[in-house]
Design an enzyme around this catalytic site. Sequence first.
Site, mmCIF file in Angstrom:
data_model
loop_
_atom_site.group_PDB
_atom_site.id
_atom_site.type_symbol
_atom_site.label_atom_id
_atom_site.label_comp_id
_atom_site.label_asym_id
_atom_site.label_seq_id
_atom_site.Cartn_x
_atom_site.Cartn_y
_atom_site.Cartn_z
ATOM 1 N N GLU A 1 0.834 -1.195 0.000
ATOM 2 C CA GLU A 1 0.000 0.000 0.000
ATOM 3 C C GLU A 1 0.876 1.255 0.000
ATOM 4 O OE1 GLU A 1 -3.583 1.876 2.827
ATOM 5 O OE2 GLU A 1 -2.351 0.197 3.534
ATOM 6 N N LYS B 1 -9.077 2.157 -2.680
ATOM 7 C CA LYS B 1 -9.391 1.612 -1.367
ATOM 8 C C LYS B 1 -10.798 2.068 -0.968
ATOM 9 C CE LYS B 1 -7.282 1.306 3.262
ATOM 10 N NZ LYS B 1 -6.096 1.711 4.061
ATOM 11 N N CYS C 1 -5.558 -3.069 2.001
ATOM 12 C CA CYS C 1 -5.487 -3.098 3.465
ATOM 13 C C CYS C 1 -6.841 -3.288 4.145
ATOM 14 C CB CYS C 1 -4.772 -1.852 3.964
ATOM 15 S SG CYS C 1 -4.059 -2.052 5.623
ATOM 16 N N GLY D 1 23.091 8.668 26.614
ATOM 17 C CA GLY D 1 23.538 8.842 27.986
ATOM 18 C C GLY D 1 23.446 7.508 28.719
#
Length: 551
Positions: free
Chosen positions: A44, A110, A147, A296
């Site tokens: 996609e 879509k 999707c 750090g």
Amino acid sequence: MAKLRVALCQTNAVVGDIDGNSARILAVLSEAQQAHCHVAVFPELAVTGYPPEDLLLKRRFVKDSRRAMERIAAHTGSCAAVVGFVDDDNGCRNAAGVAADGHLLGIGHKRELPNYGVFDERRYFRPGTGDPRPFDVAGVAVGVSVCEDAWVADGPMRRLAAAGAEVIVNLNASPYHGGKHGQRREVLRRRTAETGCPIVYVNLVGGQDELVFDGASLVMGADGSILAQAHSFREHLLIAEVEVADRPGLVAPPPNGPIANPVVPGLGELEEQYQALVLATRDYVRKNGFADVGIGLSGGIDSSLVAAIATEALGADHVYGVLMPSRYSSDHSVADAEALCRNLGIDHRIIPVEPGHQAFLDMLAPSFDGLAPDLAEENVQSRIRGTLLMALSNKFGWLILTTGNKSESAVGYSTLYGDTAGAFAVIKDLWKLQVYALARHCNQRAGHDLIPEHVLVKPPSAELRPDQRDDQSLPPYEVLDPLLEAYVEDDLTPGELCEQGYDPELVRRITGLVDRAEYKRRQNPPGVRITAKAFGRDRRLPITNRYQPGS
């Protein structure tokens, strides 16, 4: 039965790099052509990257995407290509272009636009309309979906099957979180049962800001079985053959003969998390133009795990540890951090913060006169460390990785403009107990203690005052993390938490900390999302908020 040879092109796109993404698509398409594939399927929005967010509001961006799709189509040969892009057809649409023999044969839009969790597609896209129709690919009726179209029962996939589709391809940019693989397979099994069609599921891979896409593309047979499975968390050109009804001239045996559909084994939960964090860190650093990172190092579990992940992602030559002990730092903190650096093979330096700490205390003394030392003095140390890291970033071009976890972020156990200062928060979506589990997994996969054992067993501490420990301010993480998960991820109210057996006073105190820390979380750097509900894109609560639910 004849066989349709399919290339599942699991690519890693860069949002906005339309030219670079297009070049990558054409290179992979060429490989699919050489492998005598009938069709190559890409993820996609492979042309633009996902999610492009407000780039979609720029008309030029949408037009550039359409023109790129046309250029890709012009380079196609006998292997058809199905490519995700942004279409400018009567509005902005999430689209799949189908091309072959130098021509754009058609475009599918879509239809189901997700607007929940991390998704906000209705802000940008118009849905596809009309009856979906399959495309003719080498004589096979191939349905094209995108999707979310696969997640809706009696939706686009069923209509494609009703229109004659024999195989359905599904283009995805489906972000990872724990348990997502199982959810996808279950959804696809429902669609195969509903349609009677095999499904070719192709997913994006790579990191994009807070999201990480895991790939894990697959072919599922009409009976719900897994016919082929791609790697997770890396690019993969997976070639598979899907049985279809016989027809003349579909699949003449290619010179290299038939292929065996590969099924790459899945990963365990901890390995999934580890690879997700590594990939997301690598892509965030490199896609944003950096080569090196600074961290750090306190000698604690959080910074140790971040350093291990960064070293895996970027290589030891690109990771720089900074040890910044204060007057309250224990000897073992420095020793543990130095041992970690030796184990990882990374460069490190020690910059004591005491001179700056004392200078700040002297500067503040007139204003603080007569007041007992408290959190204000403690946090000065953390903010000095943040300043030092950012100075090193400016001087050497390092991208600074922060080291806070989800438990600390939830309750505000951090110093704004101190340990939250940086560009990317690698473990911000890991609960503290997950940090410990992943650190031990990191050592297990290495076959030795990359992270020193003493780091794993000593009580966690911010070391901002004498003999400080986390459990002086917070309940044990074995108690805290489940409570936080229920409140933050499951959205239970304080009353519901008490009904589950939590101590009412503990619930009141911890939920109050979570609510009051919202302003801090809004100012934290982005970090990798690996749970179903992360702070930021998923969980969005107002800072100014007086809602007090009843019991």
